[in-house]
Design an enzyme around this catalytic site. Structure first.
Site, short mmCIF file in Angstrom:
data_model
loop_
_atom_site.label_atom_id
_atom_site.label_comp_id
_atom_site.label_asym_id
_atom_site.label_seq_id
_atom_site.Cartn_x
_atom_site.Cartn_y
_atom_site.Cartn_z
N TYR A 130 -28.02 -61.99 -42.67
CA TYR A 130 -27.28 -61.46 -41.39
C TYR A 130 -26.51 -60.33 -41.90
O TYR A 130 -25.71 -60.37 -42.63
CB TYR A 130 -26.82 -62.63 -40.87
CG TYR A 130 -25.77 -61.89 -39.50
CD1 TYR A 130 -26.38 -61.45 -38.72
CD2 TYR A 130 -24.41 -62.09 -39.62
CE1 TYR A 130 -25.65 -61.01 -37.32
CE2 TYR A 130 -23.64 -61.76 -38.58
CZ TYR A 130 -24.28 -60.95 -37.46
OH TYR A 130 -23.52 -60.47 -36.40
N SER A 131 -26.70 -59.21 -41.20
CA SER A 131 -26.18 -57.83 -41.33
C SER A 131 -25.94 -57.48 -42.80
O SER A 131 -27.08 -57.21 -43.37
CB SER A 131 -24.73 -58.24 -40.61
OG SER A 131 -24.19 -57.12 -40.33
N GLU A 132 -24.70 -57.57 -43.50
CA GLU A 132 -24.63 -57.26 -44.79
C GLU A 132 -25.48 -58.33 -45.44
O GLU A 132 -25.96 -57.81 -46.58
CB GLU A 132 -23.10 -57.39 -45.17
CG GLU A 132 -23.01 -56.76 -46.69
CD GLU A 132 -21.56 -56.96 -46.89
OE1 GLU A 132 -20.84 -55.84 -46.51
OE2 GLU A 132 -20.91 -57.87 -47.56
N ALA A 134 -28.10 -59.37 -44.81
CA ALA A 134 -29.76 -59.06 -44.84
C ALA A 134 -29.86 -57.87 -45.62
O ALA A 134 -30.96 -57.58 -46.29
CB ALA A 134 -30.01 -58.60 -43.36
#
Length: 289
Positions: A130-132, A134
């Site tokens: 998720y986010s960072e 990812a």
């Protein structure tokens, strides 16, 4: 299939387990996969004004930001119109790491820490980021593929789910790390991928830029209609479960057939069907009734 779960910036393994809970429970209930949770190695304070946003302390990042954090430039993406091509948007921040050799060490340490987690659990064969997380997961997949080419060993990660992600970063020269963008690098992730994002995400351009560097015939996209979040509502979670009920078994079957094909070719036997196992990617969007 067993997923290594990588949280976003200012997350933790404990908080991500709660954040991902409804989605993970839905997939486990369907017997599709299991999960193990990791986190960055650097404890951090939340940004000013966001002290109560990220859940219970402590918070972690994969990146050591004590010497500076040019990755925070990505926050400026929230002010860029979605009409601008994703690659042009990301290129606006491409020079952030130029000329500062500590960025390569920070990024190398971050990847090595995740590789260490991967090495400690031989059952892991997929990633959710998720986010960072990812961005780190996508970068690990690119790095693992390059290591596999050099060593002749098979890559461990066979499938990835990216939630509100960002394109992978790669070492360049002696002092740079650069985002891998489609109009410059082409396709850099060849494994099956599933991309979850929302049309109201302020960082939508980064998620699209990640999708664009993944093999399109092996990629699936889902728009949950919300912002920069992990979807937790029952309707979105149910739809995601239905989609992955089809995607994950197919990925596992394709991997099994590909492994059997490799074994057959190595043994010198012939007669296997050599057709491409991949099918064109699909796009899903959540439309509330």
């Amino acid at each position: 299939m067993k997923f290594l779960c990588l949280p976003g910036a200012y997350g933790s393994a404990k908080n991500f387990q709660v954040q991902l809970g409804p989605f993970a429970q839905e997939l486990e209930k369907r017997g599709l996969c299991t999960f193990t949770y990791s986190q960055g190695t650097h404890e951090v304070d939340p940004p000013r004004g966001w002290e109560d946003y990220f859940g219970a302390r402590p918070f972690y990042r994969f990146l050591d930001t004590r010497q500076g954090d040019t990755f925070e430039n990505l926050r400026k993406l929230r002010h860029v119109p979605h009409s601008m091509p994703a690659e042009d948007t990301m290129r606006m921040f491409q020079k952030a790491g130029q000329g500062e050799d500590w960025h390569q060490k920070v990024w190398r340490d971050a990847l090595d820490a995740v590789f260490k987690t991967l090495d400690e659990d031989p059952e892991i064969d997929a990633i959710i980021g998720y986010s960072e997380g990812a961005m780190v997961g996508a970068s690990l997949i690119v790095e693992e593929a390059e290591r596999a080419k050099r060593s002749g060993c098979q890559s461990r990660i066979k499938f990835a789910i990216f939630i509100s992600g960002a394109p992978p970063l790669k070492f360049e020269g002696k002092d740079r790390i650069v985002a891998q963008l489609f109009d410059e690098a082409g396709i850099v992730i060849d494994i099956p991928t599933f991309h979850i994002f929302g049309c109201d995400d302020a960082f939508l351009s980064s998620a699209v830029a990640l999708f664009n560097v993944c093999e399109p015939s092996k990629s699936t996209m889902y728009d949950h209609g919300l912002g920069h979040i992990v979807p937790r509502d029952a309707e979105n979670v149910g739809v995601l479960g239905d989609i992955l009920q089809e995607v994950i078994p197919k990925v596992e079957e394709d991997n099994r057939r590909a492994a059997l094909k490799d074994q057959t070719e190595e043994s010198g036997l012939s007669g296997m069907d050599k057709s491409d196992f991949a099918t064109p990617g699909e796009f899903y969007t959540f439309l509330p009734l």
